[in-house]
Enzyme design. Sequence first.
Site, mmCIF file in Angstrom:
data_model
loop_
_atom_site.group_PDB
_atom_site.id
_atom_site.type_symbol
_atom_site.label_atom_id
_atom_site.label_comp_id
_atom_site.label_asym_id
_atom_site.label_seq_id
_atom_site.Cartn_x
_atom_site.Cartn_y
_atom_site.Cartn_z
ATOM 1 N N ARG A 7 0.849 -1.192 0.000
ATOM 2 C CA ARG A 7 0.000 0.000 0.000
ATOM 3 C C ARG A 7 0.886 1.244 0.000
ATOM 4 O O ARG A 7 1.881 1.310 0.720
ATOM 5 C CB ARG A 7 -0.906 0.040 1.244
ATOM 6 C CG ARG A 7 -1.993 -1.017 1.270
ATOM 7 C CD ARG A 7 -3.110 -0.713 0.270
ATOM 8 N NE ARG A 7 -4.231 -1.626 0.414
ATOM 9 C CZ ARG A 7 -4.334 -2.791 -0.211
ATOM 10 N NH1 ARG A 7 -3.346 -3.187 -1.014
ATOM 11 N NH2 ARG A 7 -5.396 -3.557 -0.034
ATOM 12 N N GLU A 10 -2.016 8.239 -6.181
ATOM 13 C CA GLU A 10 -2.016 7.562 -7.471
ATOM 14 C C GLU A 10 -3.044 8.197 -8.394
ATOM 15 O O GLU A 10 -4.123 8.573 -7.938
ATOM 16 C CB GLU A 10 -2.315 6.067 -7.287
ATOM 17 C CG GLU A 10 -1.243 5.348 -6.482
ATOM 18 C CD GLU A 10 -1.509 3.851 -6.320
ATOM 19 O OE1 GLU A 10 -2.486 3.348 -6.926
ATOM 20 O OE2 GLU A 10 -0.746 3.172 -5.609
ATOM 21 N N HIS A 43 0.941 0.079 -9.988
ATOM 22 C CA HIS A 43 0.029 -0.719 -9.172
ATOM 23 C C HIS A 43 -0.397 -1.994 -9.916
ATOM 24 O O HIS A 43 -1.584 -2.249 -10.150
ATOM 25 C CB HIS A 43 -1.197 0.104 -8.795
ATOM 26 C CG HIS A 43 -1.831 -0.356 -7.516
ATOM 27 N ND1 HIS A 43 -2.379 0.507 -6.611
ATOM 28 C CD2 HIS A 43 -1.987 -1.594 -6.969
ATOM 29 C CE1 HIS A 43 -2.869 -0.169 -5.586
ATOM 30 N NE2 HIS A 43 -2.640 -1.449 -5.779
#
Length: 528
Positions: A232, A261, A280
Site C-alpha cells: 500500500r 495515485e 500498481h
Amino acid sequence: MFRILVTDDIAKSGIEVLEGVPDVQVDVQTNLSETELLEAIAEADALVVRSQTMVNEAVIAAGKRLKVIGRAGVGVDNIDLEAATKQGVLVINAPDGNTIAAAEHTFAMMISLARHIPAANRDLLGGKWNRKRWVGVELRGKTLAVLGMGRIGTEVAKRAKVFGMQVLGFDPFLTEERANSLGVVKASIDEAVAGADFITVHTPLTKETHHLIGRERLSLVKPTVRIVNCARGGIIDEQALCEALAEERVAGAALDVFESEPLLEDHPLRQFENVILTPHLGASTVEAQENVAIQVAEQVIHVLMDEPFEHAVNLPSLNAQQKAQLAPYLVLAEKLGLFAAHIAQGAPSEMTVTYTGDAAGRDGGYLTRTVLKGLFGFQYSDDINYVNALTFAEEAGLRVKEVRESRGLVYTNEISISFVTENGTHRVGGTLYHESGPRLVELDGYAIDMPIEGNLLFTRHVDKPGMIGHIGTCLGNLRINIAGMQVGRRESGGEAVMLLTVDRALSSDVIAEIAKVDGISMVRAIEL
C-alpha cells in the site's frame, strides 16, 4: 428468479459462473452515473463491483431487494459497510485471489532491483553495451526483512527461502512457533530493518503502519539495502526515501504503490536511476483477475441460494430479533478485541474468551469471531472479516477457547478476554450499561470503569505522588485535553495503571514524550 447487477468490468470467467446458475439473470451495466445506478439497482438481488462503482448509502437504500454486494478484490473502501449492515445486506470480498500474483510481483521487483534489469534494458535499447556498469548482487546468502507476515508476506518468505535467503519476519501476531515452522527468524521491526539487505512490506495501510518506513527507520538501514513496496502507498514515507536515495544511504527501491495515485509526472522518485516504478500491477495478472471474479461470483451465488458462504466483510445476515439482541454485544466484543491488540506486548499464542451472565446466553460463535476480528483487524484491516477470523487465528498459531459462566461476581453480563504472549498474560473485560453502552471494567486485574471508545492513553507506572500530575502536565504542554480518567492499583506504592480519554489521536511523538516521565514502564495510544 434472482437478478445480479454487475457494474464494473470483471473477468469473463466470473460472469460465466453467474450465468451458469439456473434462475439467475445477469445484467452487466458498466460506467453508470449515480442516477443510472440508483435506477438499475432497484430490482437487483445482488450487486457485483470492483473499485470503480461507489456503493454509498443512497445506492444501498435504493436496492430494496438487495441481499448481497460482492467486491471482486480485497479493499471495500468504495462500499458503505455501515449502511449495508443496517439494511441487512451482506458484503463479501475475494481476499485470497491475488495472493500469488502480489507475491510474485514482489519477487520480480526484488530480482529486477538486484540485477539492474530495467536500467540495463533502457541502456541496451538506447544502443549502449554497459556490462561493467550494471554489475548486480545475488539474492543467495542475503537477508530479507518481511514486514507483515500475512498471506502475501508468508508467500514471499517461502520463495525467499528457496532462493537461499535468510528471512527476518516482523508481525505483531507472529509467534515463535509459527516463525519456526516457516523457517523465519522472528524479529522486532527495528532489528529486521537494521539487519536486512532487502526489505519488503506487506501490511495494510493503517494509522499504525502509515510511514512505517520513515526517516527514523531509514537511519537504521545498511547503505546497501534495497527496499520493495508492493502493498500500500503510504507505508513508506516517499519524501524520506527520496532523501535517503539522494544521500546514497539506500542502494535502491522498487515501488508498485504510491501515496497518491497515479504518480505525478514531476514526482522526485522518477529522477533516480536505481528506482523501479510500476503502476500498481501487484494483482494485475490474468489468473488473479480470474480468481477474484470466480471467487466472488461463487460466494454471491451461495448467499442467494442460502448455502454456506465465505469472506463476509460485515455481519452475516441475522433476523430482526437476533440483530436487536446481539448487536450491542458485537460492538463490545469487537472493541475488546481491538483494545487487546493495542496493549499486547508480543504475539498472542493462547486466548480464552469468557462470557458471563446474560452474555453467556448469546451466540458465542458470532461473538468470538467478532473478538478476533477486532484483534486481527488492528494489523490486517481489510483482510480480516467475520467469516475468516477463526482461520486467521489458526494460521497465526493462536489457540482460542470459549468459557461460559452463568453468574458473574460483579456484573450481570460481561465479556472478558485473557491472552498469553511471550511477555506475559493480559486480561481485559467489558460489560454493557443500558444507559451508556459498552464499558471497560477490567484491565489486567485492575478494576476500571469507563466507556470503551474514542482516543485513549494507557500507562503502567509506579504508584507514587505526582505521577498523574506529571502525565497531565505533559499532555497540557502538548495542548491535548483530557476528557476522562480512570486509575487502578492493588497496593500503595506498587504498580498502577491509568486510562485517559483524550480529545484527539495521539501521535508517536506524543507517546515518546510521555514515555520519558520517570516511573512509567509502558505507554500506549489506543484508538477505538
